[in-house]
Motif scaffolding. Structure first.
Motif, PDB file in Angstrom:
ATOM      1  N   HIS A  14     -26.860  -1.337 -20.746  1.00  0.00           N
ATOM      2  CA  HIS A  14     -25.965  -0.976 -19.461  1.00  0.00           C
ATOM      3  C   HIS A  14     -26.881  -1.179 -18.358  1.00  0.00           C
ATOM      4  N   LYS A  15     -27.982  -0.323 -18.598  1.00  0.00           N
ATOM      5  CA  LYS A  15     -28.935  -0.319 -17.460  1.00  0.00           C
ATOM      6  C   LYS A  15     -29.446  -1.493 -17.083  1.00  0.00           C
ATOM      7  N   TRP A  16     -29.796  -2.347 -17.991  1.00  0.00           N
ATOM      8  CA  TRP A  16     -30.143  -3.723 -17.633  1.00  0.00           C
ATOM      9  C   TRP A  16     -29.286  -4.665 -17.114  1.00  0.00           C
ATOM     10  N   ASP A  17     -27.957  -4.300 -17.504  1.00  0.00           N
ATOM     11  CA  ASP A  17     -26.963  -5.322 -16.936  1.00  0.00           C
ATOM     12  C   ASP A  17     -26.999  -5.021 -15.612  1.00  0.00           C
ATOM     13  N   LEU A  18     -27.148  -3.926 -14.973  1.00  0.00           N
ATOM     14  CA  LEU A  18     -26.851  -3.241 -13.812  1.00  0.00           C
ATOM     15  C   LEU A  18     -28.221  -3.944 -12.853  1.00  0.00           C
ATOM     16  N   ALA A  19     -29.300  -3.873 -13.447  1.00  0.00           N
ATOM     17  CA  ALA A  19     -30.469  -4.149 -12.835  1.00  0.00           C
ATOM     18  C   ALA A  19     -30.621  -5.810 -12.901  1.00  0.00           C
ATOM     19  N   SER A  20     -29.869  -6.529 -13.411  1.00  0.00           N
ATOM     20  CA  SER A  20     -30.210  -7.905 -13.610  1.00  0.00           C
ATOM     21  C   SER A  20     -30.164  -8.610 -12.401  1.00  0.00           C
ATOM     22  N   GLU A  21     -29.380  -8.239 -11.462  1.00  0.00           N
ATOM     23  CA  GLU A  21     -29.069  -8.940 -10.135  1.00  0.00           C
ATOM     24  C   GLU A  21     -30.425  -8.930  -9.360  1.00  0.00           C
ATOM     25  N   THR A  22     -31.237  -7.838  -9.215  1.00  0.00           N
ATOM     26  CA  THR A  22     -32.345  -7.795  -8.541  1.00  0.00           C
ATOM     27  C   THR A  22     -33.571  -7.875  -9.275  1.00  0.00           C
ATOM     28  N   PHE A  23     -33.568  -8.040 -10.505  1.00  0.00           N
ATOM     29  CA  PHE A  23     -34.715  -7.659 -11.445  1.00  0.00           C
ATOM     30  C   PHE A  23     -36.066  -8.723 -10.898  1.00  0.00           C
ATOM     31  N   ASP A  24     -35.663 -10.020 -10.508  1.00  0.00           N
ATOM     32  CA  ASP A  24     -36.607 -10.976 -10.535  1.00  0.00           C
ATOM     33  C   ASP A  24     -37.437 -10.925  -8.969  1.00  0.00           C
ATOM     34  N   THR A  25     -36.619 -10.053  -8.280  1.00  0.00           N
ATOM     35  CA  THR A  25     -37.118  -9.886  -6.835  1.00  0.00           C
ATOM     36  C   THR A  25     -38.297  -8.957  -6.763  1.00  0.00           C
ATOM     37  N   HIS A  26     -38.381  -8.429  -7.839  1.00  0.00           N
ATOM     38  CA  HIS A  26     -39.622  -7.413  -7.713  1.00  0.00           C
ATOM     39  C   HIS A  26     -41.003  -8.032  -8.284  1.00  0.00           C
ATOM     40  N   ARG A  83     -26.265  -8.596 -21.693  1.00  0.00           N
ATOM     41  CA  ARG A  83     -25.623  -9.936 -21.619  1.00  0.00           C
ATOM     42  C   ARG A  83     -25.689 -10.334 -20.198  1.00  0.00           C
ATOM     43  N   GLN A  84     -25.907  -9.374 -19.146  1.00  0.00           N
ATOM     44  CA  GLN A  84     -26.118  -9.727 -17.816  1.00  0.00           C
ATOM     45  C   GLN A  84     -27.407 -10.432 -17.557  1.00  0.00           C
ATOM     46  N   MET A  85     -28.542  -9.997 -18.172  1.00  0.00           N
ATOM     47  CA  MET A  85     -29.921 -10.519 -18.173  1.00  0.00           C
ATOM     48  C   MET A  85     -30.026 -11.859 -18.681  1.00  0.00           C
ATOM     49  N   LEU A  86     -29.330 -12.103 -19.968  1.00  0.00           N
ATOM     50  CA  LEU A  86     -29.211 -13.025 -20.480  1.00  0.00           C
ATOM     51  C   LEU A  86     -28.279 -14.392 -19.768  1.00  0.00           C
ATOM     52  N   LYS A  87     -27.342 -13.896 -19.047  1.00  0.00           N
ATOM     53  CA  LYS A  87     -26.834 -14.943 -18.121  1.00  0.00           C
ATOM     54  C   LYS A  87     -27.556 -15.319 -16.915  1.00  0.00           C
ATOM     55  N   THR A  88     -28.362 -14.567 -16.480  1.00  0.00           N
ATOM     56  CA  THR A  88     -29.227 -14.886 -15.449  1.00  0.00           C
ATOM     57  C   THR A  88     -30.067 -15.834 -15.910  1.00  0.00           C
ATOM     58  N   ALA A  89     -30.892 -15.464 -17.132  1.00  0.00           N
ATOM     59  CA  ALA A  89     -31.817 -16.487 -17.879  1.00  0.00           C
ATOM     60  C   ALA A  89     -31.128 -17.855 -18.045  1.00  0.00           C
ATOM     61  N   LYS A  90     -29.874 -17.825 -18.708  1.00  0.00           N
ATOM     62  CA  LYS A  90     -29.363 -19.206 -18.941  1.00  0.00           C
ATOM     63  C   LYS A  90     -28.866 -19.724 -17.609  1.00  0.00           C
ATOM     64  N   THR A  91     -28.587 -19.254 -16.417  1.00  0.00           N
ATOM     65  CA  THR A  91     -28.450 -19.985 -15.278  1.00  0.00           C
ATOM     66  C   THR A  91     -29.697 -20.634 -14.721  1.00  0.00           C
ATOM     67  N   LYS A  92     -30.812 -19.730 -14.753  1.00  0.00           N
ATOM     68  CA  LYS A  92     -32.124 -20.069 -14.403  1.00  0.00           C
ATOM     69  C   LYS A  92     -32.760 -21.436 -15.337  1.00  0.00           C
ATOM     70  N   ALA A  93     -32.413 -21.381 -16.379  1.00  0.00           N
ATOM     71  CA  ALA A  93     -32.848 -22.462 -17.400  1.00  0.00           C
ATOM     72  C   ALA A  93     -31.912 -23.568 -17.101  1.00  0.00           C
ATOM     73  N   GLU A  94     -30.871 -23.511 -16.900  1.00  0.00           N
ATOM     74  CA  GLU A  94     -29.697 -24.799 -16.458  1.00  0.00           C
ATOM     75  C   GLU A  94     -30.291 -25.219 -15.149  1.00  0.00           C
ATOM     76  N   ALA A  95     -30.136 -24.559 -14.335  1.00  0.00           N
ATOM     77  CA  ALA A  95     -30.828 -25.044 -12.833  1.00  0.00           C
ATOM     78  C   ALA A  95     -32.155 -25.794 -12.919  1.00  0.00           C
ATOM     79  N   ARG A  96     -32.953 -25.493 -13.741  1.00  0.00           N
ATOM     80  CA  ARG A  96     -34.377 -26.192 -13.935  1.00  0.00           C
ATOM     81  C   ARG A  96     -34.432 -27.037 -15.008  1.00  0.00           C
ATOM     82  N   GLY A  97     -33.279 -27.226 -15.692  1.00  0.00           N
ATOM     83  CA  GLY A  97     -33.210 -28.316 -16.725  1.00  0.00           C
ATOM     84  C   GLY A  97     -34.012 -27.887 -17.962  1.00  0.00           C
ATOM     85  N   ALA A  98     -34.171 -26.815 -18.308  1.00  0.00           N
ATOM     86  CA  ALA A  98     -35.136 -26.275 -19.348  1.00  0.00           C
ATOM     87  C   ALA A  98     -34.198 -26.257 -20.437  1.00  0.00           C
TER      88      ALA A  98
END
Ligand SMILES: C[S@@+](CC[C@H](N)C(=O)[O-])C[C@H]1O[C@@H](n2cnc3c(N)ncnc32)[C@H](O)[C@@H]1O
Length: 255
Positions: A14-26, A83-98
């Motif tokens: 749950h904690k990481w679901d909440l942090a998923s949106e800003t995680f990469d900005t760090h 799930r939210q961290m994974l969702k971000t990961a999947k979106t990034k992979a799709e965007a980069r064609g990975a």
């Protein structure tokens, strides 16, 4: 898994679901520059055997390093409980064609057959596991013979007054000078949750080395990731640079 363990993992997810949106900005999470990316690649080239590799990224989060491994030509699977961290990961992979397989899974007991991977990789994960020793044992199980476990971690809060003051001063300085909240991109565990985790302030190198050798890993090597850290610091606010002067390492061992 006991009901307490299930509860701990639900709280962590749950904690990481909440942090998923800003995680990469760090600056210590998302890769912020080409210089940093190159430094990471050089660091992994020193550690990975030079051939086709199947890598399992346990607690992959937003997939920042899974993506780097895919870019380096490796076959990557990433698992996480958020799930939210994974969702971000999947979106990034799709965007980069990975072509990366991301899925839900417990890093302490990866849902794979024995001898499935050449590398089991984890970054910034051991500190948030209730059973780090069990995790290392299970990582060995899913590794093929001569496969490598590669762990990146650090100790940002050793519990000493000095480490607490350094953290608080750094956070305050960043807030005052840069109007930036250093808690963003972090999960911010409660004291109750921290009490359930043996390395809540970060996994000490000597302890992790002990986990590896007691599990039977051989040829243990340690790297300081100096080049990566220098590159990361260039994109960090002053306060964050103060906070970052703690033990940080890559440790690996061969099955
Ligand atoms: C600090 S983040 C690190 C993410 C990623 N490894 C990185 O370095 O960018 C910790 C991650 O571990 C995940 N995590 C925590 N406990 C886990 C577990 N038991 N199994 C799988 N993932 C877990 C969290 O959901 C979170 O995404």
């Amino acid at each position: 898994m006991s009901s307490t363990e299930i509860q701990i993992k639900e709280m962590v997810a749950h904690k990481w679901d909440l942090a998923s949106e800003t995680f990469d900005t760090h600056a210590g999470h998302g890769i912020q520059s080409q210089k940093e990316k190159d430094a990471w690649k050089r660091a992994f080239q020193d550690v990975f055997p030079k051939k086709d590799l199947k890598i399992l990224d346990v607690g992959c989060g937003t997939g920042e390093l899974s993506l780097l491994f895919a870019e380096m030509g490796y076959k990557v699977t990433g698992i996480d409980i958020s799930r939210q961290m994974l969702k971000t990961a999947k979106t990034k992979a799709e965007a980069r064609g990975a072509d990366i397989t991301f899925g839900e899974g417990d890093a302490e007991n990866p849902p794979f057959d024995i001898s499935s991977f050449d590398i089991v990789f984890s970054r910034h994960l051991l500190w948030t596991l209730p059973n780090p020793k069990k995790a290392v044992e299970n990582w060995k199980r899913v590794l093929r013979k001569n496969g490598k476990v590669v762990i990146i971690d650090g100790v940002w809060d050793s519990g000493t007054l000095e480490s607490r003051v350094r953290r608080d001063a750094g956070a305050l300085l960043t807030l005052l000078l840069e109007r930036k909240d250093l808690r963003k991109g972090h999960a911010g565990y409660s004291d109750e949750l921290k009490a359930q985790l043996p390395h809540a302030g970060g996994a000490p190198l000597e302890k992790v080395k002990e986990y590896l050798s007691n599990t039977g890993f051989e040829k243990i090597q340690i790297f300081d990731l100096k080049e990566v850290r220098e590159a990361q610091k260039e994109n960090m606010p002053l306060g964050e640079r103060i906070v970052r002067s703690y033990q940080y390492y890559l440790i690996c061992g061969r099955k």
